[in-house]
Design a protein around this motif. Structure first.
Motif, short mmCIF file in Angstrom:
data_model
loop_
_atom_site.label_atom_id
_atom_site.label_comp_id
_atom_site.label_asym_id
_atom_site.label_seq_id
_atom_site.Cartn_x
_atom_site.Cartn_y
_atom_site.Cartn_z
N GLY A 19 16.02 2.13 -0.62
CA GLY A 19 14.56 1.85 0.05
C GLY A 19 14.28 0.41 -0.20
O GLY A 19 13.33 -0.10 0.55
N HIS A 20 15.03 -0.35 -0.86
CA HIS A 20 14.73 -2.06 -1.11
C HIS A 20 15.52 -2.75 -0.24
O HIS A 20 15.45 -4.10 -0.39
N ILE A 21 16.18 -2.15 0.73
CA ILE A 21 16.78 -3.08 1.95
C ILE A 21 15.86 -3.44 2.62
O ILE A 21 15.18 -2.78 2.99
N VAL A 22 15.77 -4.83 2.88
CA VAL A 22 14.79 -5.23 3.98
C VAL A 22 15.30 -5.18 5.31
O VAL A 22 16.41 -5.44 5.80
N VAL A 23 14.49 -4.34 6.16
CA VAL A 23 14.82 -4.05 7.54
C VAL A 23 13.78 -4.34 8.50
O VAL A 23 14.11 -4.63 9.69
N ARG A 24 12.48 -4.90 7.96
CA ARG A 24 11.67 -5.54 8.95
C ARG A 24 11.11 -6.72 8.03
O ARG A 24 9.96 -6.68 7.51
N PRO A 25 11.71 -7.91 8.27
CA PRO A 25 11.36 -8.95 7.31
C PRO A 25 9.94 -9.55 7.38
O PRO A 25 9.21 -9.94 6.39
N GLU A 26 9.24 -9.46 8.48
CA GLU A 26 7.77 -9.36 8.66
C GLU A 26 6.84 -8.43 8.35
O GLU A 26 5.83 -8.12 8.85
N GLY A 27 7.50 -7.16 8.02
CA GLY A 27 6.92 -5.93 7.90
C GLY A 27 6.01 -5.83 6.80
O GLY A 27 5.43 -6.91 6.03
N PRO A 28 5.31 -4.37 6.48
CA PRO A 28 4.39 -4.31 5.47
C PRO A 28 4.94 -4.61 3.98
O PRO A 28 5.95 -4.70 3.80
N HIS A 29 3.99 -4.93 3.23
CA HIS A 29 4.33 -5.15 1.80
C HIS A 29 4.89 -3.80 1.09
O HIS A 29 4.13 -2.79 1.39
N CYS A 30 5.64 -4.11 0.31
CA CYS A 30 6.40 -3.02 -0.48
C CYS A 30 5.88 -2.92 -1.91
O CYS A 30 5.53 -4.22 -2.26
N GLY A 31 5.84 -1.89 -2.68
CA GLY A 31 5.57 -1.86 -3.88
C GLY A 31 6.44 -2.84 -4.98
O GLY A 31 5.72 -3.15 -5.93
N CYS A 32 7.60 -3.11 -4.51
CA CYS A 32 8.43 -4.20 -5.21
C CYS A 32 7.93 -5.51 -5.06
O CYS A 32 8.55 -6.33 -5.78
N GLY A 33 7.19 -5.83 -3.96
CA GLY A 33 6.58 -7.22 -3.99
C GLY A 33 7.13 -7.70 -2.88
O GLY A 33 6.60 -8.82 -2.53
N ARG A 34 8.21 -7.28 -2.00
CA ARG A 34 8.69 -7.84 -0.82
C ARG A 34 8.03 -7.53 0.14
O ARG A 34 7.26 -6.40 0.19
N LEU A 35 8.46 -8.07 1.46
CA LEU A 35 7.92 -7.65 2.87
C LEU A 35 9.08 -6.71 3.58
O LEU A 35 10.19 -7.27 3.68
#
Length: 291
Positions: free
Chosen positions: A150-166
């Motif tokens: 779930g924490h592979i980035v598939v949409r770099p400009e996407g919504p904020h994740c609970g882990c802190g990344r986008l």
């Protein structure tokens, strides 16, 4: 908490559910786990059965070698020695595992992946996580955190994740994310199941949200297949309840993304939300075999 008395062949004698009530704090949750386990062992003995081991499946980061819940955001656990606490209370050997890895073990041995050596179990619910299961055993990683698909980035400009990344996969394509995306576009609160129903009925916004979800999941699974080269991908969690509405378009989208990789079979999980509970029991039985 999903709880059960489970025989060695994976059949259940008794199932129970109890509220975690995590708002009381981690110490109270631990005490509830111990109380429930003690109650189940008492019911087993009252029914003429002999409890031989206890298995627990916990969300978060788990150190299976020490039987500790290292970190769990939802429960507030920080380095809780659950195996030690259970054994001290009940006088039985115990095993502690990660909830998704436990579910993957159950699906690989007893469920949709039965008879297959290489299984990737992907749970798509509030978040997204995976378990790589080979010959019935799940790979935990060097620090107990393997499988965080779930924490592979598939949409770099996407919504904020609970882990802190986008743009993490679970921020885009989890069941929770599907509902959030639809609500953001329409102003109408909806669950993922309702979005799927509306998409099947031809509603344009729902169709868009579902199409974007399928595309993101296919991107994530294409990465997973490049990494794991699995025979079967078993999809579980709430989103898998969509059945063919998920599996059919996802299979097409995944096939379009693969080049040299061998296409895995996509299957819906067979054990439902009892997979983690059954997997915990299998881990406990494994512990007995190793002693």
């Amino acid at each position: 908490m999903k709880c059960a008395l489970v025989r060695a062949d994976g059949t259940t004698e008794l199932t129970e559910r109890h509220h975690t009530r995590a708002e009381r704090g981690p110490a109270a949750v631990v005490e509830s786990i111990l109380d429930v386990a003690e109650g189940l062992t008492g019911k087993a003995r009252a029914g003429g059965l002999t409890p031989v081991a206890v298995g627990l499946a916990i969300p978060g980061v788990v150190d299976e070698s020490t039987g500790s819940a290292v970190w769990s955001a939802n429960l507030g656990f920080r380095d809780v020695p659950l195996r030690e606490l259970v054994t001290a209370r009940l006088g039985l050997p115990a095993a502690v595992g990660h909830d998704v890895r436990a579910g993957g073990i159950a699906e690989a041995r007893l469920g949709a992946g039965r008879g297959t050596r290489h299984v990737l179990f992907v749970a798509i619910g509030t978040g997204i996580a995976a378990a790589q299961v080979i010959d019935g055993s799940a790979f935990a990683g060097a620090h107990g955190a393997a499988g965080e698909l779930g924490h592979i980035v598939v949409r770099p400009e996407g919504p904020h994740c609970g882990c802190g990344r986008l743009g993490c996969l679970e921020a885009v394509a989890s069941a929770a994310a599907v509902g959030r995306r639809y609500t953001a576009l329409t102003g109408i609160p909806a669950t993922a199941a309702e979005v799927v129903t509306r998409a099947s009925g031809g509603e344009a916004t729902a169709e868009r949200v579902w199409r974007e979800t399928i595309e993101a999941l296919a991107d994530g699974l294409a990465i997973a297949q490049a990494l794991y080269d699995t025979e079967v991908v078993v999809l579980g969690g709430g989103l898998a309840e969509a059945g063919a509405d998920l599996l059919d378009p996802l299979g097409v989208a995944l096939r379009q993304r693969l080049t040299f990789q061998t296409e895995p079979r996509l299957l819906r999980a067979a054990l439902g939300d009892e997979a983690g509970c059954l997997g915990a029991a299998l881990l406990a039985l494994d512990t007995l075999e190793m002693t």
